[in-house]
Structures are given as structure tokens and as C-alpha cells.
Motif scaffolding. Structure first.
Motif, mmCIF file in Angstrom:
data_model
loop_
_atom_site.group_PDB
_atom_site.id
_atom_site.type_symbol
_atom_site.label_atom_id
_atom_site.label_comp_id
_atom_site.label_asym_id
_atom_site.label_seq_id
_atom_site.Cartn_x
_atom_site.Cartn_y
_atom_site.Cartn_z
ATOM 1 N N GLY A 207 0.822 -1.208 0.000
ATOM 2 C CA GLY A 207 0.000 0.000 0.000
ATOM 3 C C GLY A 207 0.849 1.248 0.000
ATOM 4 N N PHE A 208 0.224 2.386 0.337
ATOM 5 C CA PHE A 208 0.939 3.653 0.404
ATOM 6 C C PHE A 208 1.761 3.731 1.694
ATOM 7 C CE2 PHE A 208 -2.985 5.214 -2.029
ATOM 8 C CZ PHE A 208 -2.398 4.932 -3.249
ATOM 9 N N GLU A 209 2.723 4.642 1.705
ATOM 10 C CA GLU A 209 3.538 4.848 2.906
ATOM 11 C C GLU A 209 2.788 5.749 3.897
ATOM 12 O OE1 GLU A 209 7.455 6.154 1.853
ATOM 13 O OE2 GLU A 209 7.753 4.513 0.434
ATOM 14 N N PRO A 227 -0.148 13.441 1.694
ATOM 15 C CA PRO A 227 0.952 12.978 0.849
ATOM 16 C C PRO A 227 0.738 11.518 0.451
ATOM 17 C CG PRO A 227 1.689 13.264 3.127
ATOM 18 C CD PRO A 227 0.205 13.523 3.106
ATOM 19 N N VAL A 228 0.573 11.288 -0.848
ATOM 20 C CA VAL A 228 0.409 9.919 -1.357
ATOM 21 C C VAL A 228 1.772 9.460 -1.856
ATOM 22 C CG1 VAL A 228 -0.880 8.436 -2.936
ATOM 23 C CG2 VAL A 228 -1.927 10.554 -2.072
ATOM 24 N N LYS A 229 2.369 8.503 -1.139
ATOM 25 C CA LYS A 229 3.738 8.096 -1.437
ATOM 26 C C LYS A 229 3.816 6.579 -1.555
ATOM 27 C CE LYS A 229 5.229 10.002 2.384
ATOM 28 N NZ LYS A 229 6.087 10.509 3.473
ATOM 29 N N PHE A 230 4.573 6.114 -2.533
ATOM 30 C CA PHE A 230 4.692 4.653 -2.705
ATOM 31 C C PHE A 230 5.853 4.329 -3.633
ATOM 32 C CE2 PHE A 230 1.860 6.407 -5.838
ATOM 33 C CZ PHE A 230 2.253 5.833 -7.032
ATOM 34 N N LYS A 231 6.285 3.060 -3.549
ATOM 35 C CA LYS A 231 7.239 2.492 -4.489
ATOM 36 C C LYS A 231 6.531 1.388 -5.261
ATOM 37 C CE LYS A 231 11.221 3.085 -1.332
ATOM 38 N NZ LYS A 231 12.409 3.509 -2.086
ATOM 39 N N LEU A 232 6.910 1.205 -6.521
ATOM 40 C CA LEU A 232 6.279 0.188 -7.361
ATOM 41 C C LEU A 232 7.269 -0.927 -7.684
ATOM 42 C CD1 LEU A 232 4.302 2.345 -9.962
ATOM 43 C CD2 LEU A 232 3.342 0.919 -8.131
ATOM 44 N N TYR A 240 10.314 -0.200 -10.141
ATOM 45 C CA TYR A 240 10.111 0.593 -11.357
ATOM 46 C C TYR A 240 10.098 2.080 -10.994
ATOM 47 C CZ TYR A 240 9.435 -3.489 -14.194
ATOM 48 O OH TYR A 240 9.659 -4.654 -14.875
ATOM 49 N N THR A 241 11.016 2.801 -11.622
ATOM 50 C CA THR A 241 11.206 4.209 -11.299
ATOM 51 C C THR A 241 10.887 5.068 -12.511
ATOM 52 O OG1 THR A 241 13.480 4.498 -12.057
ATOM 53 C CG2 THR A 241 13.183 3.388 -9.947
ATOM 54 N N PHE A 242 11.217 6.326 -12.388
ATOM 55 C CA PHE A 242 11.012 7.281 -13.473
ATOM 56 C C PHE A 242 11.764 6.865 -14.733
ATOM 57 C CE2 PHE A 242 11.700 11.323 -15.682
ATOM 58 C CZ PHE A 242 10.414 11.828 -15.665
ATOM 59 N N ASP A 243 12.849 6.093 -14.553
ATOM 60 C CA ASP A 243 13.629 5.642 -15.712
ATOM 61 C C ASP A 243 12.937 4.525 -16.477
ATOM 62 O OD1 ASP A 243 15.749 7.374 -15.244
ATOM 63 O OD2 ASP A 243 16.663 5.996 -13.797
ATOM 64 N N ASP A 244 11.983 3.868 -15.836
ATOM 65 C CA ASP A 244 11.445 2.629 -16.381
ATOM 66 C C ASP A 244 10.069 2.763 -17.024
ATOM 67 O OD1 ASP A 244 13.690 1.240 -15.275
ATOM 68 O OD2 ASP A 244 12.697 1.369 -13.316
ATOM 69 N N ILE A 245 9.248 3.649 -16.474
ATOM 70 C CA ILE A 245 7.847 3.702 -16.900
ATOM 71 C C ILE A 245 7.372 5.146 -17.012
ATOM 72 C CG2 ILE A 245 7.049 1.467 -16.026
ATOM 73 C CD1 ILE A 245 6.171 2.914 -13.453
ATOM 74 N N ALA A 246 6.345 5.330 -17.825
ATOM 75 C CA ALA A 246 5.641 6.609 -17.815
ATOM 76 C C ALA A 246 5.031 6.791 -16.431
ATOM 77 C CB ALA A 246 4.551 6.617 -18.881
ATOM 78 N N GLY A 287 13.848 10.661 -2.113
ATOM 79 C CA GLY A 287 13.208 9.537 -1.427
ATOM 80 C C GLY A 287 13.098 8.295 -2.277
ATOM 81 N N GLN A 288 13.420 8.440 -3.570
ATOM 82 C CA GLN A 288 13.295 7.307 -4.506
ATOM 83 C C GLN A 288 11.901 6.670 -4.417
ATOM 84 O OE1 GLN A 288 15.829 5.875 -6.862
ATOM 85 N NE2 GLN A 288 16.210 8.072 -6.624
ATOM 86 N N LYS A 289 10.881 7.535 -4.572
ATOM 87 C CA LYS A 289 9.517 7.032 -4.539
ATOM 88 C C LYS A 289 8.620 7.942 -5.368
ATOM 89 C CE LYS A 289 9.718 7.691 -0.140
ATOM 90 N NZ LYS A 289 9.559 7.799 1.311
#
Ligand SMILES: [Ca+2]
Ligand SMILES: [Ca+2]
Ligand SMILES: [Ca+2]
Length: 329
Positions: A207-209, A227-232, A240-246, A287-289
Motif C-alpha cells: 500500500g501507500f507509505e 501525501p500519497v507516497k509509494f514504491k512500485l 520501477y522508477t522514473f527511468d522505467d515507466i511513464a 526519497g526514490q519514490k
């Protein structure tokens, strides 16, 4: 795509990987690929010229020198036969999903040609076509000089990921074709499978942080920024980060306190400050999120608001782990 493992979270991801695998299991797209219905259900059969595709239970004796053979697996397979030149085609239309991560086409066949192969007039081939019959890719075909008797059964498997990613969300046709104009030719087909896995992303930790890891209650006319924060991660635990997906986008739906329909209120969203554009999540480098500062001011009605993550392109999907509610009471 450059991806990396987030090493120290690997134990957590292992745990959540179990549940997310449910969403990324391969799905079978061929109906009745083993012909165990005992008929051509799911298939479109086109026989032109002499002969036909026939359901074989092990007793079918084709015209010419070919003899009965047991089904490749189970109780039935299909066999082509003829007494003169012809073309025998078995096809299935496939509605491709979006977010294709992998696609494998496989089948088992027996080949019995009583003349040398030549292209395309004495040939066994497997094609992917568009719905107008235009060739997209020849997956397999016999060629001049190949052994003419390949009783096998021959298990064949091909990676169609790149091809089907090109046509994701569209319809294609898988076509099995036996063509002959020189003596007898029996093609046998069974165990046809097209397995497709989608790229489905989950929220790390399910879920979200905090603080939006739990439902939030807002009283009366009070407003706040959530604040809606999460990692995928994917099913293998790869982040999956900004480098990987839209970038993913936020969706908000509303259901009133008293019974009533749930409505999509995403368009009412008012981003706070300049941190976010529209409803697009921002990649927080420090934060890498993924993060979105959600202002609750536009949502004045009492009731439950469900905040969820939607994919920012058709290259991936996001499962329901990325979802949380806030309530205005
Ligand atoms: Ca079978
Ligand atoms: Ca025969
Ligand atoms: Ca060929």
C-alpha cells in the motif's frame, strides 16, 4: 529498461511477491487448444480444394499411405488429409491485452508429407496475421530439404513477446496452415497454447507509505494535504522508477455516506503548489519514490474517497494494492 533490486527491502518484497504473483500469472489465450472437446470449438476451420481437417481419436486413417496414429495427447488431436491439391487452415482470433510482459506460442505437431517440401505450395506453417489476413510474422514453416516425415510428436515453442507488444490492445489471428499440391500431406496438431503475462506493478509493503498507509478521516469542512507516497515493484521484486515507466496517475472515486453510486471525481483534483502537474505522480529523487500531494479542498461532500494508482501508459498495469481511502464525516 534499466531496473535495479532494492537489496535491503528484499525480504519485504519476497513476502509481498507472493501475493502479487497472483496478478502476473500467465493467462492462456487459446480456447480448446488440446481439442479435448472432441470438436473444433474455438477454432475457425477453412478447407479449400481437396480434403479437410479431421478430429482424430486414434482411429482416423487418412487417405493415402498415412496410417492411424494415436492422439498426440489426451483423447483427440486434429489431422489434415486429402486426395488432391488443397489448403487447410485452422485459426483463432486473439484479443491481445495491454501491458504485455511476455508471450509464448507453443504447440505439438506431427508432419507426414509424401513429397519434398516447397514454399508455399507443399508446406506446413504457423502465421500471425492481422484481422484482414495480412501477414505480421511467420512463426514456423517447413522448408525445401527438411525431413518430410517428422512423426514426433514435435513440441515447438516460440517467444512472441516483441511481436505481440507491438500489437497490444489489438486483435491478431494465429493461423495453422497445411498446403499441398504434390501427393499426400498429413499435418497433425495438438496442445496449442498462447500464454501471455502482463507487467503488473504492486505497491511495496502492500500500500501507500505513512501517513496514508491507513485510512484518513477528515471532519466537517476541515481541509488537509495528504501525501500519497509509494514504491512500485513487479512480481519479481524489481522496482520501477522514473527511468522505467511513464509516471503513474492518481484516480479518485467517491461514494456518499448514504447509499448511492460511486463516481469518479479525479477531474476535481487541485494539486497543491507546483509539486505536481495535473494528476500525474512525481518521482521524488531524494526519497526514490512516487509522490503526490493531494489537496482535499475540492472534495467537500461527506463520504468515502478512494485514492488509487492508475498506469500512465498501456505498457503496464497497477494492481489494487495501491489504494487507500479518506473519509469526510
Ligand atoms: Ca489433445
Ligand atoms: Ca491411409
Ligand atoms: Ca517455408
Amino acid at each position: 529498461m534499466a531496473k535495479f533490486n532494492i537489496g535491503r527491502l528484499s525480504l519485504i518484497m519476497l513476502f509481498y511477491g507472493v501475493s502479487s504473483n497472483v496478478f502476473s500469472a500467465p493467462v492462456e489465450y487459446i480456447a480448446n487448444g488440446d481439442f479435448e472437446t472432441g470438436d473444433f470449438s474455438g477454432w475457425n476451420i477453412t478447407d479449400s480444394g481437396s480434403g479437410a481437417w479431421v478430429i482424430n481419436d486414434g482411429t482416423f486413417d487418412p487417405t493415402g499411405p498415412g496410417e492411424p496414429l494415436p492422439p498426440i495427447s489426451g483423447t483427440y488431436d486434429i489431422v489434415s488429409h486429402q486426395g488432391g491439391p488443397g489448403l487447410h487452415i485452422a485459426t483463432q482470433p486473439i484479443s491481445l491485452p495491454t501491458a504485455i510482459k511476455s508471450a509464448t506460442l507453443s504447440w505439438a505437431d506431427r508432419i507426414r508429407s509424401y513429397a519434398e517440401f516447397s514454399d508455399p505450395n507443399q508446406e506446413w506453417r504457423v502465421l500471425v496475421e492481422d484481422t484482414n489476413g495480412n501477414l505480421l510474422q511467420e512463426v514456423f514453416s517447413t522448408n525445401p530439404g527438411d525431413p518430410t516425415q517428422q512423426i514426433g510428436p514435435n513440441n515447438r515453442s516460440f517467444d512472441l513477446t516483441a511481436l505481440l507488444q507491438t500489437y497490444q490492445g489489438q486483435q491478431v489471428v494465429i493461423s495453422f496452415e497445411e498446403q499441398d499440391d504434390q501427393l499426400y500431406f498429413n499435418a497433425t496438431l495438438d496442445d496449442v497454447s498462447l500464454e501471455i503475462t502482463q507487467l503488473t506493478l504492486s505497491c511495496v509493503g502492500g500500500g501507500f507509505e505513512p501517513p496514508f498507509s491507513d485510512p484518513i478521516v477528515i471532519f466537517g469542512k476541515k481541509n488537509m494535504a495528504i501525501p500519497v507516497k509509494f514504491k512500485l515493484i513487479d512480481a519479481d521484486g524489481v522496482e520501477y522508477t522514473f527511468d522505467d515507466i511513464a509516471p503513474p496517475v492518481v484516480n479518485i472515486s467517491y461514494s456518499p455516506l448514504v447509499a448511492g453510486p460511486t463516481i469518479d471525481v479525479t477531474d476535481d483534483l487541485l494539486p497543491l503548489g507546483n509539486a505536481n502537474d495535473d494528476n500525474i505522480f512525481r518521482w521524488d529523487v531524494d526519497g526514490q519514490k512516487w509522490i503526490y500531494n493531494l489537496g482535499t479542498k475540492p472534495y467537500k461532500s461527506l463520504g468515502t474517497y478512494t485514492v488509487s494508482v492508475a498506469p500512465g501508459s498501456s505498457d503496464y498495469t497497477v494492481d489494487s494494492s495501491c489504494e487507500q481511502i479518506f473519509e469526510r464525516q
